[in-house]
Design a protein around this motif. Structure first.
Motif, PDB file in Angstrom:
ATOM      1  N   GLY A  70      81.446  57.851 119.674  1.00  0.00           N
ATOM      2  CA  GLY A  70      81.382  58.540 120.977  1.00  0.00           C
ATOM      3  C   GLY A  70      82.153  59.853 120.958  1.00  0.00           C
ATOM      4  N   ASP A  71      82.189  60.472 119.772  1.00  0.00           N
ATOM      5  CA  ASP A  71      82.979  61.703 119.581  1.00  0.00           C
ATOM      6  C   ASP A  71      82.155  62.924 119.982  1.00  0.00           C
ATOM      7  OD1 ASP A  71      84.649  63.712 118.686  1.00  0.00           O
ATOM      8  OD2 ASP A  71      84.185  63.428 116.568  1.00  0.00           O
ATOM      9  N   TRP A  72      82.005  63.103 121.308  1.00  0.00           N
ATOM     10  CA  TRP A  72      81.167  64.187 121.829  1.00  0.00           C
ATOM     11  C   TRP A  72      81.936  65.025 122.842  1.00  0.00           C
ATOM     12  CZ3 TRP A  72      77.577  59.614 123.129  1.00  0.00           C
ATOM     13  CH2 TRP A  72      76.794  59.258 122.007  1.00  0.00           C
ATOM     14  N   ASP A  73      81.716  66.320 122.819  1.00  0.00           N
ATOM     15  CA  ASP A  73      82.296  67.192 123.851  1.00  0.00           C
ATOM     16  C   ASP A  73      81.505  67.020 125.142  1.00  0.00           C
ATOM     17  OD1 ASP A  73      83.918  68.055 121.865  1.00  0.00           O
ATOM     18  OD2 ASP A  73      83.264  70.162 121.877  1.00  0.00           O
ATOM     19  N   SER A  74      82.126  67.364 126.251  1.00  0.00           N
ATOM     20  CA  SER A  74      81.353  67.351 127.502  1.00  0.00           C
ATOM     21  C   SER A  74      81.503  68.689 128.215  1.00  0.00           C
ATOM     22  CB  SER A  74      81.789  66.203 128.405  1.00  0.00           C
ATOM     23  OG  SER A  74      83.120  66.374 128.795  1.00  0.00           O
ATOM     24  N   GLY A  75      80.435  69.062 128.896  1.00  0.00           N
ATOM     25  CA  GLY A  75      80.398  70.336 129.602  1.00  0.00           C
ATOM     26  C   GLY A  75      79.093  70.420 130.368  1.00  0.00           C
ATOM     27  N   VAL A  76      78.781  71.592 130.872  1.00  0.00           N
ATOM     28  CA  VAL A  76      77.526  71.767 131.608  1.00  0.00           C
ATOM     29  C   VAL A  76      76.814  73.000 131.046  1.00  0.00           C
ATOM     30  CG1 VAL A  76      76.448  72.096 133.852  1.00  0.00           C
ATOM     31  CG2 VAL A  76      78.573  70.789 133.679  1.00  0.00           C
ATOM     32  N   GLY A  77      75.732  72.761 130.315  1.00  0.00           N
ATOM     33  CA  GLY A  77      74.956  73.870 129.764  1.00  0.00           C
ATOM     34  C   GLY A  77      73.711  74.131 130.591  1.00  0.00           C
ATOM     35  N   GLY A  78      73.154  75.318 130.445  1.00  0.00           N
ATOM     36  CA  GLY A  78      71.937  75.668 131.180  1.00  0.00           C
ATOM     37  C   GLY A  78      70.724  75.661 130.266  1.00  0.00           C
ATOM     38  N   THR A  79      69.528  75.759 130.855  1.00  0.00           N
ATOM     39  CA  THR A  79      68.302  75.846 130.054  1.00  0.00           C
ATOM     40  C   THR A  79      67.479  77.051 130.494  1.00  0.00           C
ATOM     41  OG1 THR A  79      67.128  74.404 131.597  1.00  0.00           O
ATOM     42  CG2 THR A  79      68.078  73.348 129.659  1.00  0.00           C
ATOM     43  N   GLU A  80      66.771  77.644 129.535  1.00  0.00           N
ATOM     44  CA  GLU A  80      65.808  78.716 129.850  1.00  0.00           C
ATOM     45  C   GLU A  80      64.548  78.440 129.040  1.00  0.00           C
ATOM     46  OE1 GLU A  80      66.803  82.630 128.351  1.00  0.00           O
ATOM     47  OE2 GLU A  80      67.926  81.808 126.664  1.00  0.00           O
ATOM     48  N   HIS A  81      63.403  78.802 129.595  1.00  0.00           N
ATOM     49  CA  HIS A  81      62.124  78.604 128.908  1.00  0.00           C
ATOM     50  C   HIS A  81      61.589  79.977 128.494  1.00  0.00           C
ATOM     51  CE1 HIS A  81      61.712  74.274 129.817  1.00  0.00           C
ATOM     52  NE2 HIS A  81      62.517  74.601 130.814  1.00  0.00           N
ATOM     53  N   VAL A  82      61.348  80.137 127.205  1.00  0.00           N
ATOM     54  CA  VAL A  82      60.942  81.441 126.669  1.00  0.00           C
ATOM     55  C   VAL A  82      59.661  81.266 125.846  1.00  0.00           C
ATOM     56  CG1 VAL A  82      61.642  83.366 125.194  1.00  0.00           C
ATOM     57  CG2 VAL A  82      63.363  82.168 126.545  1.00  0.00           C
ATOM     58  N   ASP A  83      58.696  82.152 126.070  1.00  0.00           N
ATOM     59  CA  ASP A  83      57.440  82.122 125.317  1.00  0.00           C
ATOM     60  C   ASP A  83      57.550  83.130 124.176  1.00  0.00           C
ATOM     61  OD1 ASP A  83      54.897  82.019 124.377  1.00  0.00           O
ATOM     62  OD2 ASP A  83      53.898  82.441 126.286  1.00  0.00           O
ATOM     63  N   ILE A  84      57.611  82.643 122.924  1.00  0.00           N
ATOM     64  CA  ILE A  84      57.808  83.576 121.806  1.00  0.00           C
ATOM     65  C   ILE A  84      56.595  83.682 120.887  1.00  0.00           C
ATOM     66  CG2 ILE A  84      60.308  83.189 121.783  1.00  0.00           C
ATOM     67  CD1 ILE A  84      59.648  81.692 119.019  1.00  0.00           C
ATOM     68  N   ILE A  85      55.491  83.035 121.252  1.00  0.00           N
ATOM     69  CA  ILE A  85      54.373  82.956 120.308  1.00  0.00           C
ATOM     70  C   ILE A  85      53.827  84.335 119.925  1.00  0.00           C
ATOM     71  CG2 ILE A  85      52.584  82.577 122.089  1.00  0.00           C
ATOM     72  CD1 ILE A  85      51.341  80.499 120.068  1.00  0.00           C
ATOM     73  N   ASP A  86      53.756  85.281 120.884  1.00  0.00           N
ATOM     74  CA  ASP A  86      53.214  86.606 120.560  1.00  0.00           C
ATOM     75  C   ASP A  86      54.151  87.379 119.623  1.00  0.00           C
ATOM     76  OD1 ASP A  86      50.796  86.340 121.984  1.00  0.00           O
ATOM     77  OD2 ASP A  86      51.811  86.802 123.867  1.00  0.00           O
ATOM     78  N   ALA A  87      55.452  87.267 119.867  1.00  0.00           N
ATOM     79  CA  ALA A  87      56.426  87.920 118.979  1.00  0.00           C
ATOM     80  C   ALA A  87      56.344  87.324 117.574  1.00  0.00           C
ATOM     81  CB  ALA A  87      57.839  87.755 119.540  1.00  0.00           C
ATOM     82  N   TYR A  88      56.133  86.014 117.513  1.00  0.00           N
ATOM     83  CA  TYR A  88      56.020  85.323 116.227  1.00  0.00           C
ATOM     84  C   TYR A  88      54.776  85.805 115.469  1.00  0.00           C
ATOM     85  CZ  TYR A  88      55.066  81.320 113.083  1.00  0.00           C
ATOM     86  OH  TYR A  88      54.776  80.519 112.006  1.00  0.00           O
ATOM     87  N   VAL A  89      53.649  85.909 116.164  1.00  0.00           N
ATOM     88  CA  VAL A  89      52.413  86.374 115.517  1.00  0.00           C
ATOM     89  C   VAL A  89      52.575  87.829 115.048  1.00  0.00           C
ATOM     90  CG1 VAL A  89      49.961  86.894 115.908  1.00  0.00           C
ATOM     91  CG2 VAL A  89      50.921  84.716 116.670  1.00  0.00           C
ATOM     92  N   ASP A  90      53.227  88.667 115.856  1.00  0.00           N
ATOM     93  CA  ASP A  90      53.525  90.055 115.437  1.00  0.00           C
ATOM     94  C   ASP A  90      54.263  90.046 114.097  1.00  0.00           C
ATOM     95  OD1 ASP A  90      52.457  91.164 117.725  1.00  0.00           O
ATOM     96  OD2 ASP A  90      54.385  91.477 118.727  1.00  0.00           O
ATOM     97  N   ARG A  91      55.248  89.152 114.005  1.00  0.00           N
ATOM     98  CA  ARG A  91      56.091  89.082 112.793  1.00  0.00           C
ATOM     99  C   ARG A  91      55.268  88.608 111.592  1.00  0.00           C
ATOM    100  NH1 ARG A  91      58.189  89.928 109.068  1.00  0.00           N
ATOM    101  NH2 ARG A  91      60.363  89.826 108.367  1.00  0.00           N
ATOM    102  N   LEU A  92      54.378  87.647 111.805  1.00  0.00           N
ATOM    103  CA  LEU A  92      53.518  87.168 110.717  1.00  0.00           C
ATOM    104  C   LEU A  92      52.663  88.301 110.156  1.00  0.00           C
ATOM    105  CD1 LEU A  92      52.203  83.797 112.254  1.00  0.00           C
ATOM    106  CD2 LEU A  92      53.905  84.032 110.434  1.00  0.00           C
ATOM    107  N   LEU A  93      52.138  89.127 111.049  1.00  0.00           N
ATOM    108  CA  LEU A  93      51.228  90.202 110.647  1.00  0.00           C
ATOM    109  C   LEU A  93      51.916  91.269 109.798  1.00  0.00           C
ATOM    110  CD1 LEU A  93      49.215  90.439 113.959  1.00  0.00           C
ATOM    111  CD2 LEU A  93      48.222  89.960 111.713  1.00  0.00           C
ATOM    112  N   GLN A  94      53.251  91.344 109.876  1.00  0.00           N
ATOM    113  CA  GLN A  94      53.965  92.319 109.042  1.00  0.00           C
ATOM    114  C   GLN A  94      53.799  92.015 107.553  1.00  0.00           C
ATOM    115  OE1 GLN A  94      58.101  92.985 110.187  1.00  0.00           O
ATOM    116  NE2 GLN A  94      57.558  92.900 112.353  1.00  0.00           N
TER     117      GLN A  94
END
Length: 467
Positions: free
Chosen positions: A138-162
């Motif tokens: 049970g060796d875990w830190d505790s706190g309160v983190g946030g979440t964000e939802h990000v769409d990266i598929i287009d940036a990823y495809v741009d990178r593949l095309l390089q």
């Protein structure tokens, strides 16, 4: 609060189990707590999370994110995508200190698991065992983190095309390629990629479906390439590319329908890379053909044989400053113009680039390779308590052998007949054997050597075990 994992779940290269039997939401939550705690203690505060197309993946993602945020870590959720898209999200963002992909890779539909990267390096072996120790205590830190939802598929495809930068667009425009996503997680990115590629592209099974209704998504199994072979033949395509369930392993066939195995793909990539970077170190695993190591040497490179396992290969690449590495299983790693992780979509792009830069078709490149006689990977069940011990016994018996004995990963023995390999799987109670020769007689003699060594350890090559 503590948590105990099923004994089969925490494995050498990843975390993997059967949903509802050995793996569930509580396990995902505990993984999140452990990983988040390690990120916090290393001075980090953000982790990126993605998942594949399996039916159970959204449930595991929800619990994993819960566990991560409970330690005070912020989570960037990139949603459904290929494992390499998660690696890209981690490697390309300066404010992220770790990444977790929920994926069952090429395993049956009721399996799922986790692949992880920590501060830009693979998270495996002792790292994974540490998560188990932390959960038990049970060796875990505790706190309160946030979440964000990000769409990266287009940036990823741009990178593949390089990967096609600097190549004559007219050469690319003449290409005709078939692609098979196998209903795996690479489908959506493949659709976007193909839409932007010059030339003619025919796509199979890009709809993500965790039941894999058309064929199993493992491109190292010949029958899984039959649909792609039919497509290439029917449309007279130059070659075809297939992916595994989470898009980090590539399979390929040439215009005549011949399979281009992992080590043969590496021969093509190495020839092109060495034409630009003479003297580079190219890494392949112990299962690779002698033809590959000879090919690297012939083109002025330094071949390096290393242990099987994507995490082990990635670590060795950094150590040896190698721009290119690969495994028989279809993991190919490009650190030349890319990030050094295994990305089958990028490997597909680099196959197009290699053929264009070398001025040969993929079929021509495959046809120029020496005809070696080799066995597929022979996998057979051996009790967990015996598998490593048996390999040590073989090594001891071969200590004074006149043949060349390499103990990098198991035992690889080279003689005038060719070579044979016997190694213990790190992930299953299985021994793996392989042999290669120029003649059938030579191959038979090599297989007899394997069988004699197994017999001397009270074992035999039993029925084939699955992956």
């Amino acid at each position: 609060m503590t948590h105990t994992f099923d004994s089969t779940v925490l494995r050498e290269y990843d975390i993997r189990g059967i949903i509802g039997k050995t793996l569930g939401a509580d396990d995902a939550r505990a993984i999140g707590k452990g990983f988040g705690t390690l990120v916090r203690r290393a001075g980090g505060n953000k982790v990126v999370v993605g998942y594949d197309g399996r039916v159970s993946s959204p449930m595991l993602e929800h619990a994993l994110v819960e566990g991560l945020t409970s330690t005070g870590v912020d989570v960037r959720c990139i949603g459904l995508g290929a494992t390499p898209m998660l690696y890209y999200a981690e490697a390309s963002a300066e404010d992220v200190q770790g990444g977790i992909q929920i994926t069952g890779s090429h395993n049956p539909p009721d399996y799922n698991g986790f692949k992880m990267v920590f501060q830009g390096r693979p998270f495996f072996g002792a790292d994974i065992l540490k998560l188990g120790e932390m959960a038990a205590a049970g060796d875990w830190d505790s706190g309160v983190g946030g979440t964000e939802h990000v769409d990266i598929i287009d940036a990823y495809v741009d990178r593949l095309l390089q990967g096609l930068d600097g190549i004559d667009p007219e050469v690319l425009a003449r290409l005709k390629v078939g692609w098979d996503a196998g209903n795996g997680a690479a489908g959506p990115a493949l659709e976007k990629l193909a839409a932007r590629l010059p030339g003619e592209h025919h796509l199979l099974y890009t709809a993500v479906d965790g039941h894999f209704p058309n064929h199993h998504p493992d491109p190292t199994v010949p029958e899984n390439l039959e649909d792609l072979r039919s497509l290439v033949s029917a449309k007279s395509l130059d070659f075809g590319v297939a992916f595994d369930g989470d898009g980090d392993r590539i399979g390929a066939i040439d215009g005549e329908g011949r399979i281009i195995w992992g080590d043969q793909l590496l021969m093509i990539y190495a020839e092109e890379l060495l034409s630009r970077t003479p003297g580079a170190t190219i890494i392949a695993d112990v299962k690779a053909s002698r033809a590959l190591f000879d090919h690297v040497t012939a083109h002025g490179g330094k071949p390096l044989m290393w242990k099987t396992g994507h995490s082990l290969i990635k670590s060795k690449m950094k150590e040896a400053s190698s721009p290119l590495a690969g495994e028989m299983s279809g993991h190919v790693f490009f650190a030349d113009g890319y990030y050094g992780f295994d990305d089958a979509l990028y490997a597909g792009i680099r196959l197009i680039a290699a053929a264009a830069r070398l001025g040969k078709t993929v079929t021509q490149l495959r046809g120029e390779m020496p005809a070696m006689l080799n066995t597929p990977e022979l996998r057979f069940q051996v009790d967990e308590s015996r598998k490593f011990a048996a390999i040590e016994e073989v090594k001891a018996r071969l200590a004074n052998s006149p043949d060349q004995v390499d103990g990098t990963d198991g035992v690889r023995v080279t003689s005038k007949d060719g070579w044979w390999l016997l190694r213990a799987s790190n992930t299953q109670d299985v021994l793996v054997a392989r042999a290669e020769s120029d003649t059938q007689e030579g191959l038979d003699r090599l297989l007899k050597q394997i069988d004699d060594q197994l017999a001397a350890s009270g074992l035999e090559r039993g029925p084939q075990a699955g992956h």
